[in-house]
Design a protein around this motif. Structure first.
Motif, PDB file in Angstrom:
ATOM      1  N   MET B   1       1.097  -1.121  -0.108  1.00  0.00           N
ATOM      2  CA  MET B   1      -0.527   0.245  -0.117  1.00  0.00           C
ATOM      3  C   MET B   1       0.927   1.688   0.247  1.00  0.00           C
ATOM      4  SD  MET B   1      -3.539  -0.608   0.267  1.00  0.00           S
ATOM      5  CE  MET B   1      -4.023   0.522   1.710  1.00  0.00           C
ATOM      6  N   ASP B   2       0.459   2.576  -1.031  1.00  0.00           N
ATOM      7  CA  ASP B   2       1.480   3.378  -0.657  1.00  0.00           C
ATOM      8  C   ASP B   2       0.692   4.724  -1.473  1.00  0.00           C
ATOM      9  OD1 ASP B   2       3.658   5.213  -1.497  1.00  0.00           O
ATOM     10  OD2 ASP B   2       3.832   4.671  -3.126  1.00  0.00           O
ATOM     11  N   PHE B   3       0.050   5.270  -0.068  1.00  0.00           N
ATOM     12  CA  PHE B   3      -0.643   6.399  -0.531  1.00  0.00           C
ATOM     13  C   PHE B   3      -0.024   7.287  -1.048  1.00  0.00           C
ATOM     14  CE2 PHE B   3      -3.063   3.588   1.167  1.00  0.00           C
ATOM     15  CZ  PHE B   3      -4.981   3.431   0.446  1.00  0.00           C
ATOM     16  N   VAL B 181     -10.376   9.009 -13.685  1.00  0.00           N
ATOM     17  CA  VAL B 181      -8.652   9.877 -12.627  1.00  0.00           C
ATOM     18  C   VAL B 181      -8.498   8.380 -12.551  1.00  0.00           C
ATOM     19  CG1 VAL B 181      -8.165  11.084 -11.306  1.00  0.00           C
ATOM     20  CG2 VAL B 181      -8.912  11.969 -12.900  1.00  0.00           C
ATOM     21  N   ALA B 182      -9.561   8.012 -11.930  1.00  0.00           N
ATOM     22  CA  ALA B 182      -9.211   6.206 -10.627  1.00  0.00           C
ATOM     23  C   ALA B 182      -7.961   5.285 -11.657  1.00  0.00           C
ATOM     24  CB  ALA B 182     -10.535   5.948 -10.106  1.00  0.00           C
ATOM     25  N   ARG B 183      -9.566   5.729 -13.171  1.00  0.00           N
ATOM     26  CA  ARG B 183      -8.830   4.527 -13.940  1.00  0.00           C
ATOM     27  C   ARG B 183      -7.064   4.947 -14.752  1.00  0.00           C
ATOM     28  NH1 ARG B 183     -13.109   1.919 -16.608  1.00  0.00           N
ATOM     29  NH2 ARG B 183     -11.971   2.046 -18.270  1.00  0.00           N
ATOM     30  N   LEU B 184      -7.190   5.606 -14.488  1.00  0.00           N
ATOM     31  CA  LEU B 184      -5.996   6.553 -15.403  1.00  0.00           C
ATOM     32  C   LEU B 184      -4.675   6.742 -14.095  1.00  0.00           C
ATOM     33  CD1 LEU B 184      -5.392   8.033 -17.534  1.00  0.00           C
ATOM     34  CD2 LEU B 184      -5.182  10.488 -15.735  1.00  0.00           C
ATOM     35  N   VAL B 185      -4.743   6.869 -12.774  1.00  0.00           N
ATOM     36  CA  VAL B 185      -3.944   6.581 -11.794  1.00  0.00           C
ATOM     37  C   VAL B 185      -3.429   4.884 -11.666  1.00  0.00           C
ATOM     38  CG1 VAL B 185      -3.803   6.563  -9.355  1.00  0.00           C
ATOM     39  CG2 VAL B 185      -4.249   8.371 -10.437  1.00  0.00           C
ATOM     40  N   PHE B 193      -5.348  -1.080  -6.170  1.00  0.00           N
ATOM     41  CA  PHE B 193      -6.535  -0.976  -4.111  1.00  0.00           C
ATOM     42  C   PHE B 193      -6.367   0.645  -3.693  1.00  0.00           C
ATOM     43  CE2 PHE B 193      -6.792  -0.957   0.302  1.00  0.00           C
ATOM     44  CZ  PHE B 193      -8.469  -2.289  -0.018  1.00  0.00           C
ATOM     45  N   GLU B 194      -5.211   1.549  -4.441  1.00  0.00           N
ATOM     46  CA  GLU B 194      -5.066   2.637  -3.714  1.00  0.00           C
ATOM     47  C   GLU B 194      -5.922   3.732  -4.179  1.00  0.00           C
ATOM     48  OE1 GLU B 194      -3.063   0.719  -4.219  1.00  0.00           O
ATOM     49  OE2 GLU B 194      -0.963   0.795  -2.875  1.00  0.00           O
ATOM     50  N   ALA B 195      -5.933   3.576  -5.972  1.00  0.00           N
ATOM     51  CA  ALA B 195      -6.523   4.583  -6.588  1.00  0.00           C
ATOM     52  C   ALA B 195      -8.106   4.736  -6.508  1.00  0.00           C
ATOM     53  CB  ALA B 195      -6.688   3.778  -8.111  1.00  0.00           C
ATOM     54  N   LEU B 197      -9.719   3.209  -4.682  1.00  0.00           N
ATOM     55  CA  LEU B 197     -10.172   3.325  -3.002  1.00  0.00           C
ATOM     56  C   LEU B 197     -10.556   5.240  -2.395  1.00  0.00           C
ATOM     57  CD1 LEU B 197     -10.542   2.353  -0.213  1.00  0.00           C
ATOM     58  CD2 LEU B 197      -8.939   2.524   0.925  1.00  0.00           C
ATOM     59  N   THR B 198      -9.477   5.475  -2.898  1.00  0.00           N
ATOM     60  CA  THR B 198      -9.387   6.561  -2.982  1.00  0.00           C
ATOM     61  C   THR B 198     -11.189   8.003  -3.289  1.00  0.00           C
ATOM     62  OG1 THR B 198      -7.278   7.459  -2.832  1.00  0.00           O
ATOM     63  CG2 THR B 198      -8.153   8.923  -4.208  1.00  0.00           C
ATOM     64  N   SER B 199     -11.165   6.878  -4.650  1.00  0.00           N
ATOM     65  CA  SER B 199     -12.251   7.397  -5.401  1.00  0.00           C
ATOM     66  C   SER B 199     -13.685   6.640  -5.168  1.00  0.00           C
ATOM     67  CB  SER B 199     -12.012   8.081  -7.042  1.00  0.00           C
ATOM     68  OG  SER B 199     -12.552   6.301  -7.179  1.00  0.00           O
ATOM     69  N   GLY B 200     -13.607   5.809  -4.363  1.00  0.00           N
ATOM     70  CA  GLY B 200     -14.510   5.310  -3.328  1.00  0.00           C
ATOM     71  C   GLY B 200     -14.804   6.501  -2.481  1.00  0.00           C
ATOM     72  N   LEU B 201     -14.216   6.932  -1.565  1.00  0.00           N
ATOM     73  CA  LEU B 201     -14.113   8.244  -0.257  1.00  0.00           C
ATOM     74  C   LEU B 201     -14.790   9.050  -0.616  1.00  0.00           C
ATOM     75  CD1 LEU B 201     -10.786   6.630   1.910  1.00  0.00           C
ATOM     76  CD2 LEU B 201     -13.188   6.027   2.327  1.00  0.00           C
ATOM     77  N   ILE B 202     -14.034   9.708  -1.513  1.00  0.00           N
ATOM     78  CA  ILE B 202     -15.032  10.951  -2.336  1.00  0.00           C
ATOM     79  C   ILE B 202     -16.173  10.604  -2.600  1.00  0.00           C
ATOM     80  CG2 ILE B 202     -14.135  12.592  -3.607  1.00  0.00           C
ATOM     81  CD1 ILE B 202     -11.161  11.963  -4.168  1.00  0.00           C
ATOM     82  N   TYR B 203     -16.824   9.703  -3.275  1.00  0.00           N
ATOM     83  CA  TYR B 203     -17.903   9.336  -3.608  1.00  0.00           C
ATOM     84  C   TYR B 203     -19.139   9.153  -2.169  1.00  0.00           C
ATOM     85  CZ  TYR B 203     -17.619   8.656  -8.712  1.00  0.00           C
ATOM     86  OH  TYR B 203     -17.495   8.138  -9.741  1.00  0.00           O
TER      87      TYR B 203
END
Lengths: 254, 230
Positions: B1-3, B181-185, B193-195, B197-203
Protein backbone atom coordinates in the motif's frame (compact mmCIF):
# COMPACT_ATOMS: atom_id res chain seq x y z
CA UNK A 1 5.29 -33.09 20.40
CA UNK A 2 2.74 -34.89 18.31
CA UNK A 3 1.19 -31.57 17.39
CA UNK A 4 4.57 -30.24 16.38
CA UNK A 5 5.12 -33.28 14.19
CA UNK A 6 1.78 -32.78 12.48
CA UNK A 7 2.60 -29.17 11.83
CA UNK A 8 6.02 -30.09 10.49
CA UNK A 9 4.49 -32.70 8.24
CA UNK A 10 1.92 -30.23 7.05
CA UNK A 11 4.54 -27.62 6.28
CA UNK A 12 6.66 -30.21 4.50
CA UNK A 13 3.64 -31.32 2.52
CA UNK A 14 2.79 -27.76 1.58
CA UNK A 15 6.28 -26.91 0.46
CA UNK A 16 6.37 -30.10 -1.59
CA UNK A 17 3.14 -29.11 -3.28
CA UNK A 18 4.71 -25.77 -4.01
CA UNK A 19 7.80 -27.37 -5.50
CA UNK A 20 5.60 -29.47 -7.74
CA UNK A 21 3.63 -26.46 -8.89
CA UNK A 22 6.87 -24.73 -9.79
CA UNK A 23 7.69 -27.32 -12.41
CA UNK A 24 5.61 -25.16 -14.74
CA UNK A 25 4.06 -28.03 -16.66
CA UNK A 26 0.89 -26.00 -16.75
CA UNK A 27 1.15 -22.29 -17.45
CA UNK A 28 -1.75 -19.87 -17.59
CA UNK A 29 -1.12 -17.00 -19.94
CA UNK A 30 -2.87 -13.62 -19.84
CA UNK A 31 -3.65 -12.11 -23.25
CA UNK A 32 -5.56 -9.03 -24.34
CA UNK A 33 -7.58 -10.08 -27.40
CA UNK A 34 -8.29 -6.55 -28.64
CA UNK A 35 -5.04 -5.63 -30.34
CA UNK A 36 -4.93 -6.98 -33.89
CA UNK A 37 -2.83 -8.37 -35.50
CA UNK A 38 -1.07 -9.30 -32.27
CA UNK A 39 -4.08 -10.51 -30.38
CA UNK A 40 -7.75 -10.58 -31.28
CA UNK A 41 -10.86 -12.70 -31.01
CA UNK A 42 -12.50 -14.21 -34.10
CA UNK A 43 -16.28 -14.10 -34.49
CA UNK A 44 -16.22 -17.74 -33.40
CA UNK A 45 -14.63 -16.70 -30.12
CA UNK A 46 -11.18 -18.07 -30.91
CA UNK A 47 -8.06 -16.17 -29.88
CA UNK A 48 -5.72 -15.46 -32.79
CA UNK A 49 -2.73 -13.27 -33.56
CA UNK A 50 1.03 -13.00 -33.36
CA UNK A 51 1.09 -12.91 -29.53
CA UNK A 52 -1.10 -16.00 -29.39
CA UNK A 53 0.96 -17.95 -31.95
CA UNK A 54 4.23 -16.98 -30.28
CA UNK A 55 2.79 -18.06 -26.93
CA UNK A 56 1.75 -21.42 -28.38
CA UNK A 57 5.18 -21.90 -29.97
CA UNK A 58 6.95 -21.03 -26.72
CA UNK A 59 4.77 -23.45 -24.77
CA UNK A 60 5.52 -26.19 -27.27
CA UNK A 61 9.22 -25.44 -26.90
CA UNK A 62 8.96 -25.63 -23.10
CA UNK A 63 6.75 -28.72 -23.35
CA UNK A 64 4.24 -27.03 -21.11
CA UNK A 65 0.48 -27.07 -21.30
CA UNK A 66 -0.79 -23.55 -21.75
CA UNK A 67 -4.14 -22.07 -21.02
CA UNK A 68 -5.12 -18.61 -22.27
CA UNK A 69 -6.94 -16.12 -20.08
CA UNK A 70 -8.37 -13.04 -21.78
CA UNK A 71 -7.99 -9.84 -19.75
CA UNK A 72 -8.56 -6.17 -20.55
CA UNK A 73 -5.45 -4.04 -20.72
CA UNK A 74 -6.33 -1.89 -17.70
CA UNK A 75 -6.26 -4.82 -15.33
CA UNK A 76 -3.67 -6.97 -17.03
CA UNK A 77 -0.84 -6.44 -14.48
CA UNK A 78 -3.04 -6.47 -11.35
CA UNK A 79 -4.54 -9.78 -12.52
CA UNK A 80 -1.05 -11.25 -12.95
CA UNK A 81 -0.17 -10.18 -9.41
CA UNK A 82 -3.47 -11.63 -8.20
CA UNK A 83 -2.41 -14.98 -9.72
CA UNK A 84 -5.21 -15.15 -12.26
CA UNK A 85 -2.46 -16.29 -14.64
CA UNK A 86 1.32 -16.75 -14.55
CA UNK A 87 2.60 -14.77 -17.52
CA UNK A 88 1.45 -11.93 -19.77
CA UNK A 89 2.07 -12.31 -23.50
CA UNK A 90 0.29 -9.22 -24.76
CA UNK A 91 2.76 -7.04 -26.68
CA UNK A 92 3.76 -5.42 -23.42
CA UNK A 93 6.65 -3.02 -23.83
CA UNK A 94 9.37 -3.33 -21.23
CA UNK A 95 9.41 -0.08 -19.21
CA UNK A 96 10.95 1.11 -15.95
CA UNK A 97 7.55 1.66 -14.26
CA UNK A 98 6.35 -1.81 -15.10
CA UNK A 99 9.64 -3.32 -13.93
CA UNK A 100 8.79 -2.03 -10.45
CA UNK A 101 5.80 -4.37 -10.40
CA UNK A 102 6.77 -7.31 -12.58
CA UNK A 103 9.76 -9.09 -14.07
CA UNK A 104 10.25 -9.27 -17.83
CA UNK A 105 11.67 -11.89 -20.13
CA UNK A 106 13.94 -10.86 -22.99
CA UNK A 107 12.08 -9.09 -25.78
CA UNK A 108 10.18 -11.15 -28.30
CA UNK A 109 9.71 -8.29 -30.74
CA UNK A 110 10.29 -4.59 -31.11
CA UNK A 111 8.30 -2.41 -33.45
CA UNK A 112 8.21 1.39 -33.81
CA UNK A 113 5.31 3.76 -33.17
CA UNK A 114 3.73 6.04 -35.75
CA UNK A 115 0.93 8.57 -36.13
CA UNK A 116 -2.22 7.82 -38.14
CA UNK A 117 -4.45 10.62 -39.44
CA UNK A 118 -7.05 11.12 -42.20
CA UNK A 119 -5.49 11.07 -45.68
CA UNK A 120 -4.43 14.55 -46.74
CA UNK A 121 -4.25 15.80 -43.16
CA UNK A 122 -1.99 18.82 -42.82
CA UNK A 123 -0.91 17.86 -39.34
CA UNK A 124 2.76 18.48 -38.57
CA UNK A 125 4.25 16.07 -36.06
CA UNK A 126 6.01 18.34 -33.60
CA UNK A 127 5.23 19.89 -30.24
CA UNK A 128 4.13 23.06 -32.04
CA UNK A 129 2.26 21.35 -34.86
CA UNK A 130 0.16 19.33 -32.45
CA UNK A 131 -0.70 22.25 -30.17
CA UNK A 132 -4.40 22.13 -29.32
CA UNK A 133 -4.90 18.97 -31.39
CA UNK A 134 -6.49 15.82 -30.04
CA UNK A 135 -4.27 12.76 -30.05
CA UNK A 136 -5.88 9.40 -29.31
CA UNK A 137 -3.85 6.74 -27.52
CA UNK A 138 -4.53 3.55 -25.63
CA UNK A 139 -4.53 4.38 -21.94
CA UNK A 140 -1.13 4.04 -20.28
CA UNK A 141 0.74 2.40 -23.08
CA UNK A 142 4.22 3.60 -24.03
CA UNK A 143 2.40 5.65 -26.68
CA UNK A 144 0.32 7.40 -24.03
CA UNK A 145 3.44 8.12 -22.01
CA UNK A 146 5.38 9.39 -25.00
CA UNK A 147 2.57 11.65 -26.21
CA UNK A 148 1.96 13.03 -22.71
CA UNK A 149 5.64 13.89 -22.28
CA UNK A 150 6.48 15.15 -25.77
CA UNK A 151 3.31 17.03 -26.77
CA UNK A 152 2.33 18.91 -23.59
CA UNK A 153 0.10 21.35 -25.48
CA UNK A 154 -1.88 18.67 -27.27
CA UNK A 155 -4.98 17.14 -25.73
CA UNK A 156 -4.32 13.47 -25.08
CA UNK A 157 -7.50 11.39 -25.33
CA UNK A 158 -7.10 8.00 -23.70
CA UNK A 159 -8.98 4.81 -24.60
CA UNK A 160 -9.31 1.48 -22.89
CA UNK A 161 -8.71 -0.48 -26.09
CA UNK A 162 -7.14 0.33 -29.44
CA UNK A 163 -10.40 -0.62 -31.17
CA UNK A 164 -12.27 2.21 -29.40
CA UNK A 165 -9.58 4.64 -30.52
CA UNK A 166 -10.10 3.54 -34.16
CA UNK A 167 -13.85 4.17 -33.78
CA UNK A 168 -13.31 7.70 -32.51
CA UNK A 169 -10.76 8.51 -35.22
CA UNK A 170 -13.40 7.53 -37.78
CA UNK A 171 -15.99 9.58 -35.91
CA UNK A 172 -13.66 12.56 -36.13
CA UNK A 173 -13.38 12.98 -32.38
CA UNK A 174 -9.58 12.91 -32.50
CA UNK A 175 -7.20 14.45 -35.05
CA UNK A 176 -4.68 11.63 -35.00
CA UNK A 177 -3.72 8.42 -33.22
CA UNK A 178 -0.29 7.55 -31.91
CA UNK A 179 0.13 3.80 -31.86
CA UNK A 180 2.26 0.82 -32.70
CA UNK A 181 3.02 1.01 -36.42
CA UNK A 182 2.39 -2.68 -36.99
CA UNK A 183 -0.86 -2.75 -35.03
CA UNK A 184 -2.03 0.37 -36.89
CA UNK A 185 -1.18 -1.00 -40.31
CA UNK A 186 -2.64 -4.49 -39.94
CA UNK A 187 -5.36 -3.70 -37.46
CA UNK A 188 -6.72 -0.59 -39.17
CA UNK A 189 -5.12 0.78 -42.35
CA UNK A 190 -5.38 -2.50 -44.27
CA UNK A 191 -9.05 -2.88 -43.36
CA UNK A 192 -11.93 -1.29 -45.30
CA UNK A 193 -12.68 1.19 -42.51
CA UNK A 194 -9.08 2.42 -42.61
CA UNK A 195 -9.13 3.22 -46.33
CA UNK A 196 -9.24 6.99 -45.87
CA UNK A 197 -6.43 7.09 -43.32
CA UNK A 198 -2.66 6.96 -43.57
CA UNK A 199 0.54 7.15 -41.55
CA UNK A 200 1.93 10.63 -41.16
CA UNK A 201 5.44 11.58 -40.11
CA UNK A 202 8.28 9.18 -39.48
CA UNK A 203 8.20 5.99 -37.40
CA UNK A 204 9.35 6.67 -33.82
CA UNK A 205 11.33 4.09 -31.87
CA UNK A 206 9.80 4.48 -28.41
CA UNK A 207 11.33 1.58 -26.63
CA UNK A 208 14.92 0.38 -26.71
CA UNK A 209 13.90 -2.83 -25.07
CA UNK A 210 10.88 -3.94 -27.06
CA UNK A 211 8.01 -6.10 -25.90
CA UNK A 212 8.60 -8.87 -23.38
CA UNK A 213 6.72 -11.43 -21.36
CA UNK A 214 5.70 -10.14 -17.94
CA UNK A 215 5.99 -12.53 -15.01
CA UNK A 216 5.62 -12.16 -11.25
CA UNK A 217 8.96 -11.11 -9.72
CA UNK A 218 9.26 -14.14 -7.46
CA UNK A 219 8.94 -16.58 -10.35
CA UNK A 220 12.52 -16.13 -11.55
CA UNK A 221 12.64 -19.72 -12.75
CA UNK A 222 9.76 -19.05 -15.14
CA UNK A 223 11.54 -15.96 -16.51
CA UNK A 224 14.59 -18.11 -17.26
CA UNK A 225 12.41 -20.76 -18.85
CA UNK A 226 10.83 -18.23 -21.16
CA UNK A 227 14.20 -16.64 -21.99
CA UNK A 228 15.59 -20.00 -22.97
CA UNK A 229 12.49 -20.81 -25.02
CA UNK A 230 12.69 -17.46 -26.85
CA UNK A 231 16.35 -18.08 -27.67
CA UNK A 232 15.51 -21.63 -28.79
CA UNK A 233 12.72 -20.69 -31.19
CA UNK A 234 14.85 -17.86 -32.57
CA UNK A 235 17.59 -20.41 -33.27
CA UNK A 236 15.51 -23.26 -34.66
CA UNK A 237 13.54 -21.13 -37.10
CA UNK A 238 10.15 -21.54 -35.48
CA UNK A 239 10.00 -17.85 -34.57
CA UNK A 240 10.53 -16.87 -38.21
CA UNK A 241 7.85 -19.33 -39.29
CA UNK A 242 5.30 -17.55 -37.10
CA UNK A 243 6.59 -14.05 -37.93
CA UNK A 244 6.33 -14.72 -41.69
CA UNK A 245 2.67 -15.53 -41.28
CA UNK A 246 2.02 -11.97 -40.11
CA UNK A 247 4.76 -9.60 -41.23
CA UNK A 248 6.72 -8.97 -44.38
CA UNK A 249 9.62 -7.42 -42.44
CA UNK A 250 11.77 -8.32 -39.46
CA UNK A 251 9.50 -7.72 -36.47
CA UNK A 252 12.17 -8.87 -33.99
CA UNK A 253 14.21 -5.74 -34.62
CA UNK A 254 17.88 -5.31 -33.94
CA UNK B 1 0.00 0.00 0.00
CA UNK B 2 1.47 3.26 -1.07
CA UNK B 3 -0.71 6.30 -0.68
CA UNK B 4 2.01 8.73 -1.73
CA UNK B 5 0.84 8.24 -5.32
CA UNK B 6 -2.56 9.56 -4.24
CA UNK B 7 -0.97 12.63 -2.67
CA UNK B 8 0.98 13.22 -5.88
CA UNK B 9 -2.15 12.93 -7.98
CA UNK B 10 -4.52 14.75 -5.64
CA UNK B 11 -5.09 17.69 -8.04
CA UNK B 12 -6.09 15.16 -10.68
CA UNK B 13 -8.66 13.67 -8.30
CA UNK B 14 -10.03 17.13 -7.52
CA UNK B 15 -10.41 17.85 -11.24
CA UNK B 16 -12.20 14.53 -11.59
CA UNK B 17 -14.50 15.41 -8.70
CA UNK B 18 -15.21 18.77 -10.33
CA UNK B 19 -16.19 17.14 -13.60
CA UNK B 20 -18.36 14.55 -11.85
CA UNK B 21 -20.20 17.18 -9.80
CA UNK B 22 -20.68 19.40 -12.84
CA UNK B 23 -22.06 16.56 -14.96
CA UNK B 24 -24.38 15.33 -12.22
CA UNK B 25 -25.64 18.78 -11.21
CA UNK B 26 -26.29 19.91 -14.79
CA UNK B 27 -28.01 16.68 -15.77
CA UNK B 28 -30.18 16.78 -12.64
CA UNK B 29 -31.27 20.38 -13.24
CA UNK B 30 -31.98 19.95 -16.95
CA UNK B 31 -33.43 16.49 -16.33
CA UNK B 32 -35.82 17.90 -13.73
CA UNK B 33 -37.03 20.54 -16.18
CA UNK B 34 -37.88 17.74 -18.62
CA UNK B 35 -39.30 15.49 -15.90
CA UNK B 36 -41.95 17.92 -14.68
CA UNK B 37 -43.81 18.28 -18.01
CA UNK B 38 -43.24 14.59 -18.62
CA UNK B 39 -44.96 13.66 -15.35
CA UNK B 40 -47.88 15.96 -16.21
CA UNK B 41 -48.08 14.46 -19.72
CA UNK B 42 -48.18 11.01 -18.17
CA UNK B 43 -51.30 12.14 -16.23
CA UNK B 44 -52.89 13.60 -19.33
CA UNK B 45 -56.31 12.38 -20.45
CA UNK B 46 -55.19 12.66 -24.09
CA UNK B 47 -54.06 9.13 -24.95
CA UNK B 48 -51.34 10.04 -27.46
CA UNK B 49 -49.70 12.39 -24.96
CA UNK B 50 -49.74 9.99 -22.04
CA UNK B 51 -48.52 7.11 -24.25
CA UNK B 52 -45.58 9.16 -25.46
CA UNK B 53 -44.55 9.93 -21.88
CA UNK B 54 -45.08 6.29 -20.93
CA UNK B 55 -42.90 5.08 -23.82
CA UNK B 56 -40.12 7.54 -23.02
CA UNK B 57 -40.06 6.66 -19.34
CA UNK B 58 -40.10 2.93 -19.97
CA UNK B 59 -37.35 3.04 -22.57
CA UNK B 60 -34.98 4.95 -20.30
CA UNK B 61 -35.88 3.06 -17.15
CA UNK B 62 -35.74 -0.26 -18.96
CA UNK B 63 -32.21 0.01 -20.37
CA UNK B 64 -28.92 0.46 -18.51
CA UNK B 65 -27.31 3.90 -18.47
CA UNK B 66 -24.14 2.44 -19.93
CA UNK B 67 -26.01 1.09 -22.96
CA UNK B 68 -27.68 4.47 -23.49
CA UNK B 69 -24.28 6.16 -23.31
CA UNK B 70 -22.77 3.73 -25.85
CA UNK B 71 -25.70 4.24 -28.24
CA UNK B 72 -25.25 8.00 -28.10
CA UNK B 73 -21.46 8.09 -28.15
CA UNK B 74 -20.32 5.21 -30.38
CA UNK B 75 -23.65 4.50 -32.10
CA UNK B 76 -24.42 7.96 -33.44
CA UNK B 77 -20.78 8.34 -34.52
CA UNK B 78 -21.44 5.79 -37.26
CA UNK B 79 -24.08 7.89 -39.02
CA UNK B 80 -22.28 9.71 -41.80
CA UNK B 81 -25.11 12.15 -42.44
CA UNK B 82 -25.10 13.30 -38.83
CA UNK B 83 -21.50 14.37 -39.26
CA UNK B 84 -22.47 16.79 -42.00
CA UNK B 85 -24.91 18.69 -39.77
CA UNK B 86 -24.24 21.31 -37.10
CA UNK B 87 -25.34 18.80 -34.46
CA UNK B 88 -22.08 16.94 -34.92
CA UNK B 89 -20.19 19.80 -33.25
CA UNK B 90 -22.05 18.78 -30.11
CA UNK B 91 -22.01 15.01 -30.53
CA UNK B 92 -18.28 15.14 -31.25
CA UNK B 93 -17.68 16.07 -27.63
CA UNK B 94 -17.64 13.22 -25.14
CA UNK B 95 -18.81 15.70 -22.50
CA UNK B 96 -21.99 16.51 -24.44
CA UNK B 97 -22.76 12.84 -25.05
CA UNK B 98 -22.39 12.06 -21.35
CA UNK B 99 -24.50 15.04 -20.32
CA UNK B 100 -27.21 14.14 -22.84
CA UNK B 101 -27.50 10.51 -21.80
CA UNK B 102 -27.44 11.37 -18.07
CA UNK B 103 -30.10 14.04 -18.58
CA UNK B 104 -32.44 11.80 -20.58
CA UNK B 105 -31.95 9.02 -18.06
CA UNK B 106 -32.59 11.04 -14.92
CA UNK B 107 -35.56 12.78 -16.57
CA UNK B 108 -37.30 9.40 -16.91
CA UNK B 109 -36.67 8.38 -13.29
CA UNK B 110 -37.57 11.81 -11.91
CA UNK B 111 -40.78 11.86 -13.93
CA UNK B 112 -41.86 8.59 -12.32
CA UNK B 113 -41.08 9.95 -8.86
CA UNK B 114 -43.08 13.14 -9.50
CA UNK B 115 -45.97 11.21 -11.03
CA UNK B 116 -46.10 8.92 -8.00
CA UNK B 117 -46.09 11.87 -5.63
CA UNK B 118 -48.87 13.60 -7.58
CA UNK B 119 -50.97 10.43 -7.58
CA UNK B 120 -50.60 10.23 -3.81
CA UNK B 121 -52.03 13.72 -3.18
CA UNK B 122 -54.69 13.43 -0.45
CA UNK B 123 -58.20 13.78 -1.87
CA UNK B 124 -59.15 16.35 0.73
CA UNK B 125 -56.53 18.84 -0.51
CA UNK B 126 -57.82 18.64 -4.06
CA UNK B 127 -61.44 18.86 -2.96
CA UNK B 128 -60.70 21.91 -0.83
CA UNK B 129 -59.03 23.58 -3.84
CA UNK B 130 -62.05 22.81 -6.00
CA UNK B 131 -64.36 24.18 -3.31
CA UNK B 132 -62.37 27.43 -3.36
CA UNK B 133 -63.10 27.64 -7.07
CA UNK B 134 -59.47 27.26 -8.23
CA UNK B 135 -58.93 26.54 -11.91
CA UNK B 136 -57.28 23.20 -12.73
CA UNK B 137 -54.05 25.09 -13.59
CA UNK B 138 -54.02 27.00 -10.33
CA UNK B 139 -54.88 23.82 -8.45
CA UNK B 140 -51.87 22.07 -9.96
CA UNK B 141 -49.36 24.82 -9.20
CA UNK B 142 -50.72 26.11 -5.87
CA UNK B 143 -51.83 22.89 -4.21
CA UNK B 144 -50.87 19.62 -5.88
CA UNK B 145 -47.28 20.27 -6.95
CA UNK B 146 -46.06 21.92 -3.71
CA UNK B 147 -47.60 19.11 -1.73
CA UNK B 148 -46.17 16.50 -4.11
CA UNK B 149 -42.71 18.09 -3.95
CA UNK B 150 -42.61 17.47 -0.21
CA UNK B 151 -43.57 13.84 -0.66
CA UNK B 152 -41.16 13.34 -3.56
CA UNK B 153 -38.15 14.78 -1.77
CA UNK B 154 -37.05 11.57 -0.13
CA UNK B 155 -37.35 9.44 -3.26
CA UNK B 156 -35.66 12.17 -5.27
CA UNK B 157 -32.67 12.20 -2.91
CA UNK B 158 -32.16 8.57 -3.88
CA UNK B 159 -32.24 9.58 -7.53
CA UNK B 160 -29.54 12.20 -6.89
CA UNK B 161 -27.35 9.57 -5.29
CA UNK B 162 -28.03 7.02 -8.06
CA UNK B 163 -27.09 9.66 -10.60
CA UNK B 164 -23.86 10.46 -8.76
CA UNK B 165 -22.90 6.80 -8.76
CA UNK B 166 -24.20 6.20 -12.27
CA UNK B 167 -22.05 9.04 -13.58
CA UNK B 168 -19.03 6.78 -13.08
CA UNK B 169 -19.65 5.36 -16.56
CA UNK B 170 -18.44 8.68 -18.03
CA UNK B 171 -14.88 7.43 -17.60
CA UNK B 172 -15.49 4.85 -20.32
CA UNK B 173 -15.92 7.45 -23.05
CA UNK B 174 -12.55 9.11 -22.37
CA UNK B 175 -13.78 11.65 -19.80
CA UNK B 176 -11.62 12.08 -16.73
CA UNK B 177 -14.34 12.08 -14.11
CA UNK B 178 -13.70 10.76 -10.60
CA UNK B 179 -13.73 7.14 -11.83
CA UNK B 180 -11.83 7.99 -15.01
CA UNK B 181 -9.06 9.53 -12.91
CA UNK B 182 -8.91 6.41 -10.74
CA UNK B 183 -8.53 4.28 -13.88
CA UNK B 184 -5.78 6.58 -15.10
CA UNK B 185 -3.90 6.48 -11.80
CA UNK B 186 -4.38 2.71 -11.62
CA UNK B 187 -2.99 2.12 -15.08
CA UNK B 188 -0.08 4.47 -14.45
CA UNK B 189 1.06 2.89 -11.17
CA UNK B 190 -0.66 -0.53 -11.31
CA UNK B 191 -2.14 0.11 -7.87
CA UNK B 192 -5.87 -0.59 -8.21
CA UNK B 193 -6.49 -0.66 -4.47
CA UNK B 194 -5.16 2.81 -3.69
CA UNK B 195 -6.54 4.36 -6.87
CA UNK B 196 -10.12 3.10 -6.59
CA UNK B 197 -10.33 3.27 -2.79
CA UNK B 198 -9.57 6.98 -2.98
CA UNK B 199 -12.29 7.75 -5.49
CA UNK B 200 -14.62 5.48 -3.53
CA UNK B 201 -14.01 7.54 -0.40
CA UNK B 202 -14.62 10.78 -2.27
CA UNK B 203 -17.92 9.42 -3.64
CA UNK B 204 -18.80 8.44 -0.07
CA UNK B 205 -18.17 11.97 1.23
CA UNK B 206 -20.27 13.51 -1.52
CA UNK B 207 -23.07 11.03 -0.85
CA UNK B 208 -23.07 11.95 2.85
CA UNK B 209 -23.16 15.63 1.97
CA UNK B 210 -26.22 15.01 -0.23
CA UNK B 211 -27.95 13.02 2.49
CA UNK B 212 -27.27 15.77 5.04
CA UNK B 213 -28.53 18.49 2.70
CA UNK B 214 -31.76 16.59 1.98
CA UNK B 215 -32.25 16.01 5.68
CA UNK B 216 -31.95 19.75 6.34
CA UNK B 217 -34.47 20.45 3.58
CA UNK B 218 -36.86 17.85 4.97
CA UNK B 219 -36.65 19.42 8.41
CA UNK B 220 -37.67 22.70 6.89
CA UNK B 221 -40.35 21.50 4.49
CA UNK B 222 -41.85 18.86 6.73
CA UNK B 223 -41.93 21.09 9.81
CA UNK B 224 -45.73 20.94 9.80
CA UNK B 225 -45.65 17.15 9.97
CA UNK B 226 -43.41 16.92 13.00
CA UNK B 227 -45.02 16.17 16.35
CA UNK B 228 -45.46 19.38 18.26
CA UNK B 229 -43.14 19.97 21.19
CA UNK B 230 -44.31 22.15 24.03
Amino acid sequence: MKKLLTVTALVAGLSMAQVQAKDWNNIRIGVEGAYPPFSSVTPEGELVGFDIDIAKTLCEQMQAKCEFVKQDWDGIIPALLARKYDAIIASMSITEERKKKVAFSDKYYNSPAEFIAPKGSSLVISADGLKGKKIGVQRETIHDKYATEHYPDAEIVRYGTQDEAYLDLQAGRVDALLLDAVAGEDGFLKKPEGANYAFIGEPIQLSEEGAGIAIRKQDTDLVEKFNKAIADIRANGKYDEVAKKYFSFDIYGK
Amino acid sequence: MDFSIIADNWPLYMQGLGLTLQLVALSLVIGFCIALPLALMRQSSIKAVSWFAWGYIYFFRGTPLLVQLFIIYFGLGQWEWLKTTWAWDLFKEAYFCALLSFTLNTAAYSAEIIRGAIAATPHGEVEAAVAYGMSPFKRMFRIILPSAARRALHAYSNEIIFMLHGSSVAGIITLNDLTGVARLVNSRYYSPFEAFLTSGLIYLCVTFAIVAAVKALENRWHAHLRPRTA
